[in-house]
Design a protein around this motif. Structure first.
Motif, short mmCIF file in Angstrom:
data_model
loop_
_atom_site.label_atom_id
_atom_site.label_comp_id
_atom_site.label_asym_id
_atom_site.label_seq_id
_atom_site.Cartn_x
_atom_site.Cartn_y
_atom_site.Cartn_z
N ILE A 100 45.33 41.52 37.02
CA ILE A 100 45.97 40.30 36.54
C ILE A 100 44.95 39.18 36.38
N ILE A 101 44.10 39.03 37.39
CA ILE A 101 43.10 37.96 37.37
C ILE A 101 42.16 38.13 36.18
N LEU A 102 41.72 39.36 35.96
CA LEU A 102 40.81 39.61 34.83
C LEU A 102 41.51 39.37 33.50
N ARG A 103 42.79 39.69 33.42
CA ARG A 103 43.52 39.43 32.18
C ARG A 103 43.65 37.94 31.93
N ILE A 104 43.94 37.17 32.97
CA ILE A 104 44.00 35.71 32.83
C ILE A 104 42.68 35.19 32.28
N ARG A 105 41.59 35.63 32.88
CA ARG A 105 40.27 35.18 32.44
C ARG A 105 39.97 35.62 31.01
N ASP A 106 40.20 36.90 30.73
CA ASP A 106 39.80 37.46 29.44
C ASP A 106 40.70 36.99 28.30
N ASP A 107 41.92 36.59 28.61
CA ASP A 107 42.81 36.04 27.58
C ASP A 107 42.50 34.58 27.26
N GLY A 108 41.54 33.99 27.97
CA GLY A 108 41.10 32.64 27.66
C GLY A 108 41.90 31.53 28.29
N HIS A 109 42.67 31.85 29.33
CA HIS A 109 43.43 30.81 30.02
C HIS A 109 42.53 30.06 31.00
N TYR A 110 42.96 28.87 31.38
CA TYR A 110 42.25 28.08 32.37
C TYR A 110 42.50 28.69 33.75
N LEU A 111 41.45 28.87 34.52
CA LEU A 111 41.57 29.48 35.85
C LEU A 111 40.80 28.62 36.83
N ALA A 112 41.50 28.13 37.86
CA ALA A 112 40.91 27.14 38.76
C ALA A 112 41.53 27.28 40.15
N PRO A 113 41.02 26.52 41.13
CA PRO A 113 41.48 26.66 42.52
C PRO A 113 42.90 26.17 42.78
N HIS A 114 43.47 26.80 43.80
CA HIS A 114 44.72 26.34 44.43
C HIS A 114 44.51 26.36 45.94
N SER A 115 43.27 26.08 46.35
CA SER A 115 42.76 26.16 47.72
C SER A 115 42.39 27.61 48.03
#
Length: 274
Positions: A100-115
């Protein structure tokens, strides 16, 4: 929330906004800030973006659960819309979430901290007393950033983040800026952030009611949903059967029909992509 607790960058003067955004490497001119009517802040965190255009940022936070991830990502992809995902370090370290994480990244979405560990940084009282000291906060944030760095994300690629429980105070905001990170939260008034509540909870809000409230806010607010930060959860867990992610596509379509477009948080707040 009481209106006298609200603030905008403009109320502190354009220079204040430029200082914060310059710190993030996201410099806006005074003219641009004025044209965008500034952003709305509470306790140093941004709760609404510029209201000059019909743009919305969809925010998704994740810690323990992710059963809605594929449905959310499919809905975004079908509509060519970007999202903004804020994940804890605990989430990022779980092997079962790796795809899931790699798909979020590879689909070009913003990915950032939630602590990192989803700590409660300050209490729920009016005073919002800090519950963590500075070393604990620093460690919690840096550990999350270290996990993001493993995905090739970091530095100026990560400028905004959502604190755990969406709960923070001015002290946490100040510490955050010293890490070159600006807190963002959700725009209040729709209860979209209650999509994690279970049917057994006293504060349960049904998904259909969330959709209704979002559309009602769009009708009632003089600025519609312009600049809205609409927060949902990537998963609610087994305690909730009425999953909001199953209604996301419908909600997006109804907002698109009303002329709205969806952008990443960094696009909404930095003025890029216009």
């Amino acid at each position: 929330m009481r209106g006298d607790n609200w603030a905008t960058f403009r109320s502190a003067g354009p220079c204040a906004a430029i200082c914060v955004l310059s710190l993030l490497g996201l410099v806006l001119t005074v003219a641009e800030i004025t044209a965008q009517r500034a952003v709305t802040t509470v306790d140093g965190g941004i709760v609404r973006g510029p209201t000059a255009t019909k743009r919305i940022a969809l925010e998704f936070t994740g810690h323990e659960f992710a059963e809605g991830a594929d449905t959310i990502l499919d809905a975004l992809r079908r509509r060519g819309a970007p999202g903004s995902f804020f994940l804890t370090g605990d989430f990022l370290r779980r092997p079962e979430f790796r795809r899931i994480i790699l798909r979020i990244r590879d689909d070009g979405h913003y990915l950032a901290p939630h602590s990192d560990r989803h700590l409660l940084y300050c209490d729920w009282t009016k005073d919002k007393k800090s519950l963590v000291d500075r070393p604990s906060f620093d460690r919690d944030l840096r550990d999350n950033l270290a996990e993001l760095a493993k995905l090739g994300l970091g530095g100026r690629m990560v400028g905004f983040w959502v604190p755990p429980y969406e709960q923070y105070n001015t002290e946490i905001s100040r510490w955050s800026l010293e890490h070159r990170l600006q807190i963002v939260n959700y725009t209040p008034g729709t209860r979209s952030n209650a999509d994690y509540t279970s049917e057994a909870d006293a504060n349960f809000v049904a998904s259909a009611e969330i959709v209704r409230r979002v559309l009602e806010r769009e009708r009632a607010d003089p600025d519609g949903l312009n600049g809205f930060l609409l927060l949902l959860h990537i998963g609610a867990g087994p305690g909730r059967q009425d999953k909001m992610h199953d209604h996301l596509g419908e909600l997006m379509d109804r907002l698109i029909e009303r002329g709205y477009s969806f952008v990443r948080v960094d696009e909404l707040l930095a003025g890029s992509g216009r």
